[in-house]
Design an enzyme around this catalytic site. Structure first.
Site, short mmCIF file in Angstrom:
data_model
loop_
_atom_site.label_atom_id
_atom_site.label_comp_id
_atom_site.label_asym_id
_atom_site.label_seq_id
_atom_site.Cartn_x
_atom_site.Cartn_y
_atom_site.Cartn_z
N VAL A 49 0.83 -1.21 0.00
CA VAL A 49 0.00 0.00 0.00
C VAL A 49 0.86 1.26 0.00
O VAL A 49 0.96 1.98 -0.99
CB VAL A 49 -0.95 0.01 1.23
CG1 VAL A 49 -1.80 1.28 1.22
CG2 VAL A 49 -1.84 -1.23 1.22
N CYS A 50 1.50 1.54 1.12
CA CYS A 50 2.25 2.79 1.30
C CYS A 50 3.42 2.92 0.33
O CYS A 50 3.76 4.04 -0.07
CB CYS A 50 2.75 2.89 2.73
SG CYS A 50 1.48 2.60 3.97
N MET A 51 4.03 1.80 -0.03
CA MET A 51 5.11 1.84 -1.00
C MET A 51 4.58 1.74 -2.42
O MET A 51 4.95 2.52 -3.30
CB MET A 51 6.11 0.70 -0.76
CG MET A 51 7.31 0.70 -1.70
SD MET A 51 8.16 -0.91 -1.80
CE MET A 51 7.05 -1.80 -2.94
#
Length: 259
Positions: free
Chosen positions: A46-48
């Site tokens: 997600v965040c990456m």
């Protein structure tokens, strides 16, 4: 982050899961004038992944640092890598990022880079210690251990009395060679190298013959070394990673360790 990059700008999000959906974040990235981005995030999938894919779509060249991003399963990491690669993101690890930025060891801050690598993967410290010893041998024209039998010079050696008042008959100090030695029989020898700085014994490197691995030789050597230093009234500075690990599990020597 700011301790290592005080110029870094913090951009608060207002609920967006994908950082690239935040106009302030995009504006901050554009303000750098860079066309290549290095991205890591709390959660790999997600965040990456989300901002990496979005940045590629906006024309940026993106490197995603996988081992600097977290995940909750091997499957999640594998499918995320497949997804970002198909989108044009280049996956890499922290060591590769550091190496590409560093470029060469022939630079004034090389020691600081070496410290960074030991934080990324602590065993790298062993390689650094081996290299330092090899350089010392070359500069001082020493004969390698494999080519000579050691005959310790006991002149000026530290007292061979243990912390508990017992004699340490097997580990001795060889000040002429700047090392503590454990005779393993025949030509075999385990050694802990040191230097003296401001009256302190700085332990810099430990060597145990491969044939004696897993037999507790390192622990016997370390115990004798700490006992000898204790008996001498000196303090120890642990630059050797092996000795540092030994001390971590033997806090009874805390009164003689000074860094």
């Amino acid at each position: 982050m700011h301790a290592n990059a005080p110029h870094a700008q913090y951009v608060a999000r207002r609920g967006e899961i994908n950082a690239w959906d935040n106009p302030d974040f995009i504006a901050a990235v554009k303000a750098t004038g860079r066309g290549t981005l290095i991205i890591a995030g709390t959660i790999t999938s997600v965040c990456m992944a989300f901002p990496s894919i979005a940045a590629v779509q906006d024309g940026y060249r993106v490197f995603a640092v996988v081992d600097a991003s977290g995940t909750y399963s091997k499957m999640a990491q594998e499918i995320t890598l497949a997804r970002v690669v198909q989108a044009g993101v280049v996956p890499m690890d922290t060591a590769a990022v550091a190496s590409e930025i560093q470029k060469t060891w022939h630079r004034d801050d090389a020691e600081k880079w070496a410290e960074i690598y030991t934080r990324i993967f602590p065993p790298y410290q062993l390689l650094i210690e081996s290299y330092a010893k090899a350089q010392q041998v070359a500069i001082e024209h020493e004969m390698p251990d494999s080519q000579r039998r050691w005959k310790p010079n006991m002149a000026g050696a530290l007292p061979a009395t243990s912390k508990g008042g017992h004699m340490t008959n097997k580990v001795i100090d060889n000040p002429a060679e700047h090392r503590f030695e454990l005779d393993l029989g025949g030509d075999a020898l385990a050694a802990a190298y040191y230097r003296i700085e401001e009256g302190r014994v700085v332990l810099i490197h430990t060597e145990v013959p491969y044939a004696f691995s897993g037999q507790g030789v390192g622990t016997r050597l370390a115990t004798g070394v700490f006992d000898l230093i204790c008996a001498s009234g000196r303090k120890a500075v642990l630059k050797c990673s092996f000795m540092a690990r030994f001390f971590a599990s033997h806090p009874e020597y805390a009164d003689i360790v000074d860094g």
